[in-house]
Design a protein around this motif. Structure first.
Motif, PDB file in Angstrom:
ATOM      1  N   LYS A   1       8.732  10.685  12.854  1.00  0.00           N
ATOM      2  CA  LYS A   1       8.957  12.127  12.948  1.00  0.00           C
ATOM      3  C   LYS A   1       9.016  12.749  11.556  1.00  0.00           C
ATOM      4  CE  LYS A   1      11.446  11.936  17.356  1.00  0.00           C
ATOM      5  NZ  LYS A   1      12.729  12.205  18.057  1.00  0.00           N
ATOM      6  N   LEU A   2       9.544  11.998  10.591  1.00  0.00           N
ATOM      7  CA  LEU A   2       9.622  12.485   9.221  1.00  0.00           C
ATOM      8  C   LEU A   2       8.225  12.686   8.638  1.00  0.00           C
ATOM      9  CD1 LEU A   2      11.987  13.167   7.338  1.00  0.00           C
ATOM     10  CD2 LEU A   2      11.688  10.916   6.299  1.00  0.00           C
ATOM     11  N   ASN A   3       7.296  11.757   8.977  1.00  0.00           N
ATOM     12  CA  ASN A   3       5.912  11.873   8.515  1.00  0.00           C
ATOM     13  C   ASN A   3       5.248  13.135   9.067  1.00  0.00           C
ATOM     14  OD1 ASN A   3       5.444   8.303   8.921  1.00  0.00           O
ATOM     15  ND2 ASN A   3       6.197   9.426   7.163  1.00  0.00           N
ATOM     16  N   TYR A   4       5.444  13.387  10.359  1.00  0.00           N
ATOM     17  CA  TYR A   4       4.854  14.575  10.970  1.00  0.00           C
ATOM     18  C   TYR A   4       5.459  15.857  10.395  1.00  0.00           C
ATOM     19  CZ  TYR A   4       2.402  11.793  14.470  1.00  0.00           C
ATOM     20  OH  TYR A   4       1.552  10.916  15.096  1.00  0.00           O
ATOM     21  N   THR A   5       6.749  15.823  10.092  1.00  0.00           N
ATOM     22  CA  THR A   5       7.377  16.968   9.441  1.00  0.00           C
ATOM     23  C   THR A   5       6.724  17.229   8.088  1.00  0.00           C
ATOM     24  OG1 THR A   5       9.493  16.472  10.523  1.00  0.00           O
ATOM     25  CG2 THR A   5       9.550  17.914   8.580  1.00  0.00           C
ATOM     26  N   GLY A   6       6.428  16.153   7.368  1.00  0.00           N
ATOM     27  CA  GLY A   6       5.764  16.276   6.081  1.00  0.00           C
ATOM     28  C   GLY A   6       4.396  16.921   6.186  1.00  0.00           C
TER      29      GLY A   6
ATOM     30  N   LEU B   1       0.816  -1.218   0.000  1.00  0.00           N
ATOM     31  CA  LEU B   1       0.000   0.000   0.000  1.00  0.00           C
ATOM     32  C   LEU B   1       0.850   1.269   0.000  1.00  0.00           C
ATOM     33  CD1 LEU B   1      -2.787  -0.995   2.551  1.00  0.00           C
ATOM     34  CD2 LEU B   1      -3.095  -0.556   0.115  1.00  0.00           C
ATOM     35  N   ALA B   2       1.947   1.260   0.770  1.00  0.00           N
ATOM     36  CA  ALA B   2       2.747   2.482   0.912  1.00  0.00           C
ATOM     37  C   ALA B   2       3.359   2.907  -0.420  1.00  0.00           C
ATOM     38  CB  ALA B   2       3.846   2.263   1.958  1.00  0.00           C
ATOM     39  N   ARG B   3       4.010   1.979  -1.109  1.00  0.00           N
ATOM     40  CA  ARG B   3       4.669   2.336  -2.362  1.00  0.00           C
ATOM     41  C   ARG B   3       3.648   2.708  -3.437  1.00  0.00           C
ATOM     42  NH1 ARG B   3       8.924  -1.987  -4.134  1.00  0.00           N
ATOM     43  NH2 ARG B   3       9.535  -0.259  -5.509  1.00  0.00           N
ATOM     44  N   THR B   4       2.492   2.049  -3.423  1.00  0.00           N
ATOM     45  CA  THR B   4       1.444   2.392  -4.387  1.00  0.00           C
ATOM     46  C   THR B   4       0.918   3.801  -4.130  1.00  0.00           C
ATOM     47  OG1 THR B   4       0.792   0.072  -4.527  1.00  0.00           O
ATOM     48  CG2 THR B   4      -0.777   1.696  -5.342  1.00  0.00           C
ATOM     49  N   ASP B   5       0.754   4.155  -2.847  1.00  0.00           N
ATOM     50  CA  ASP B   5       0.275   5.495  -2.503  1.00  0.00           C
ATOM     51  C   ASP B   5       1.287   6.553  -2.931  1.00  0.00           C
ATOM     52  OD1 ASP B   5      -1.620   7.244  -1.401  1.00  0.00           O
ATOM     53  OD2 ASP B   5      -0.450   7.424   0.441  1.00  0.00           O
ATOM     54  N   ILE B   6       2.575   6.244  -2.780  1.00  0.00           N
ATOM     55  CA  ILE B   6       3.606   7.175  -3.216  1.00  0.00           C
ATOM     56  C   ILE B   6       3.491   7.425  -4.720  1.00  0.00           C
ATOM     57  CG2 ILE B   6       6.093   7.425  -3.608  1.00  0.00           C
ATOM     58  CD1 ILE B   6       6.534   6.023  -0.944  1.00  0.00           C
ATOM     59  N   ALA B   7       3.353   6.346  -5.486  1.00  0.00           N
ATOM     60  CA  ALA B   7       3.244   6.476  -6.944  1.00  0.00           C
ATOM     61  C   ALA B   7       2.023   7.294  -7.337  1.00  0.00           C
ATOM     62  CB  ALA B   7       3.177   5.093  -7.585  1.00  0.00           C
TER      63      ALA B   7
ATOM     64  N   ILE C   1       4.973  15.719   0.351  1.00  0.00           N
ATOM     65  CA  ILE C   1       4.435  14.461  -0.152  1.00  0.00           C
ATOM     66  C   ILE C   1       5.381  13.312   0.156  1.00  0.00           C
ATOM     67  CG2 ILE C   1       3.875  13.166  -2.251  1.00  0.00           C
ATOM     68  CD1 ILE C   1       2.754  15.747  -3.418  1.00  0.00           C
ATOM     69  N   VAL C   2       6.668  13.513  -0.126  1.00  0.00           N
ATOM     70  CA  VAL C   2       7.658  12.463   0.122  1.00  0.00           C
ATOM     71  C   VAL C   2       7.764  12.161   1.619  1.00  0.00           C
ATOM     72  CG1 VAL C   2      10.088  11.826  -0.106  1.00  0.00           C
ATOM     73  CG2 VAL C   2       8.961  13.066  -1.951  1.00  0.00           C
ATOM     74  N   PHE C   3       7.834  13.202   2.455  1.00  0.00           N
ATOM     75  CA  PHE C   3       7.980  13.009   3.895  1.00  0.00           C
ATOM     76  C   PHE C   3       6.744  12.355   4.520  1.00  0.00           C
ATOM     77  CE2 PHE C   3      11.440  16.318   5.163  1.00  0.00           C
ATOM     78  CZ  PHE C   3      12.309  15.698   4.266  1.00  0.00           C
ATOM     79  N   THR C   4       5.558  12.816   4.097  1.00  0.00           N
ATOM     80  CA  THR C   4       4.325  12.359   4.729  1.00  0.00           C
ATOM     81  C   THR C   4       4.056  10.885   4.470  1.00  0.00           C
ATOM     82  OG1 THR C   4       3.389  14.578   4.482  1.00  0.00           O
ATOM     83  CG2 THR C   4       1.851  12.787   4.949  1.00  0.00           C
ATOM     84  N   ILE C   5       4.333  10.433   3.261  1.00  0.00           N
ATOM     85  CA  ILE C   5       3.994   9.053   2.921  1.00  0.00           C
ATOM     86  C   ILE C   5       5.201   8.124   2.982  1.00  0.00           C
ATOM     87  CG2 ILE C   5       2.032   9.709   1.490  1.00  0.00           C
ATOM     88  CD1 ILE C   5       3.695   9.474  -0.949  1.00  0.00           C
TER      89      ILE C   5
ATOM     90  N   PHE D   1       7.741  23.075  -1.341  1.00  0.00           N
ATOM     91  CA  PHE D   1       7.352  22.567  -0.021  1.00  0.00           C
ATOM     92  C   PHE D   1       6.381  21.395  -0.168  1.00  0.00           C
ATOM     93  CE2 PHE D   1       8.900  26.599   1.852  1.00  0.00           C
ATOM     94  CZ  PHE D   1       9.514  26.097   2.988  1.00  0.00           C
ATOM     95  N   GLY D   2       5.471  21.525  -1.134  1.00  0.00           N
ATOM     96  CA  GLY D   2       4.490  20.464  -1.337  1.00  0.00           C
ATOM     97  C   GLY D   2       5.122  19.170  -1.781  1.00  0.00           C
ATOM     98  N   PHE D   3       6.072  19.241  -2.702  1.00  0.00           N
ATOM     99  CA  PHE D   3       6.749  18.033  -3.163  1.00  0.00           C
ATOM    100  C   PHE D   3       7.497  17.349  -2.016  1.00  0.00           C
ATOM    101  CE2 PHE D   3       7.136  20.194  -7.555  1.00  0.00           C
ATOM    102  CZ  PHE D   3       5.869  19.732  -7.903  1.00  0.00           C
ATOM    103  N   ILE D   4       8.197  18.160  -1.214  1.00  0.00           N
ATOM    104  CA  ILE D   4       8.921  17.600  -0.070  1.00  0.00           C
ATOM    105  C   ILE D   4       7.933  16.997   0.926  1.00  0.00           C
ATOM    106  CG2 ILE D   4      10.465  18.123   1.853  1.00  0.00           C
ATOM    107  CD1 ILE D   4      11.617  20.407   0.158  1.00  0.00           C
TER     108      ILE D   4
END
Length: 290
Positions: free
Chosen positions: A265-270, A87-93, A128-132, A123-126
């Motif tokens: 913590k990276l997710n929350y930063t995102g 699920l995680a990698r699919t959501d990233i794609a 997206i990567v951090f959050t997911i 900021f949005g691109f970063i």
């Protein structure tokens, strides 16, 4: 912005329903098929499509045919991607397909970008990567990257083609939406009937019921998304970015509260970066209006 909020809400609910489908052993392909049938009914009931200006040439417009094919196909490919890569990698794609949408806004729709929008999108691109971001386990097989590539390209293409649909003035866009649902349903129905005949897959009532619920929110998601593009026709990147980032924020909050998912913590930063991005993009739109 109200249309974007409504579209984001419906999109997140669709994601929650698809996530619950596996837990309750719902056949996703059957549910997706009946979701289009229910969407057809909603379109006919609420909007009463105007067929007086419709002709055979318009009905077979390449844009309608492409979206009608892409909608069920991407649902199916997304299912394969979840099974093969998680699920995680699919959501990233899926969410990174925002890059395709924004490239279209710049190169196809001739939208000008100011400094606020550039910074907001960075900021949005970063975000997206951090959050997911998730830590992955064992390496995937050498062919699974193809599923992720198809998800990335497919969702980006759907966003772009819906922008084109919102610009069609020959017939009302609600009629266009009705035609797209019809094409998607016919193709999906043909596929599940093929599976029923060749694979002896049972067509079950529970999948029909779940499909109706899914169709209600899927209908709302696409409808309000088109309305957002109409309301902000001169700022397609605002719609593209806010929709994708908004879904990530709302989906993450639902995951934490409802599904008890753990975020790093990276997710929350995102999440924080995503909020900053939305503010910057919104300020860019207000500045453009002035």
């Amino acid at each position: 912005m109200i249309y974007l909020v409504l579209s984001i809400t419906c999109s997140v609910i669709v994601g929650v329903l698809l996530k619950l489908a596996k837990r309750y052993q719902i056949n996703v392909m059957q549910a997706v098929t009946w979701n289009y049938l229910f969407a057809i009914g909603l379109s006919a009931f609420f909007f009463k499509p105007d067929f007086s200006t419709l002709n055979f040439t318009v009905a077979l417009s390449p844009i309608y045919l492409v979206i009608g094919i892409l909608l069920p196909a991407i649902f199916l490919i997304q299912g394969y991607a979840v099974q093969q890569t998680g699920l995680a990698r699919t959501d990233i794609a899926q969410r990174l397909s925002l890059f395709i949408s924004l490239c279209a806004a710049y190169f196809l729709f001739n939208e000008s970008f100011d400094r606020l929008k550039y910074v907001g999108l960075i900021f949005g691109f970063i975000a997206i990567v951090f959050t997911i971001y998730r830590k992955f386990g064992s390496p995937s097989s050498k062919h699974t990257w193809l599923y992720l590539l198809l998800v990335f390209v497919g969702f980006g293409a759907i966003d772009v083609f819906f922008k084109f649909v919102s610009q069609i003035t020959v017939i009302p866009y609600t009629t266009s939406l009705f035609l797209i649902f019809c094409i998607a349903f016919i193709l999906s129905l043909g596929y599940i009937l093929y599976l029923a005949i060749t694979k002896r897959t049972k067509i079950q009532l529970i999948n029909f019921v779940c499909g109706c619920v899914l169709g209600f929110f899927n209908f709302g998601n696409i409808l309000f998304y088109l309305k957002a593009h109409r309301a902000m026709s001169d700022q397609p990147s605002t719609v593209f970015a806010a929709m994708n980032i908004g879904v990530i924020i709302a989906g993450s909050l639902i995951g934490i509260v409802l599904f008890k998912e753990r975020l790093s913590k990276l997710n929350y930063t995102g999440l924080i970066l995503a909020l900053v991005a939305i503010v910057l993009i919104t300020l860019s739109k207000l500045h453009a209006v002035r």
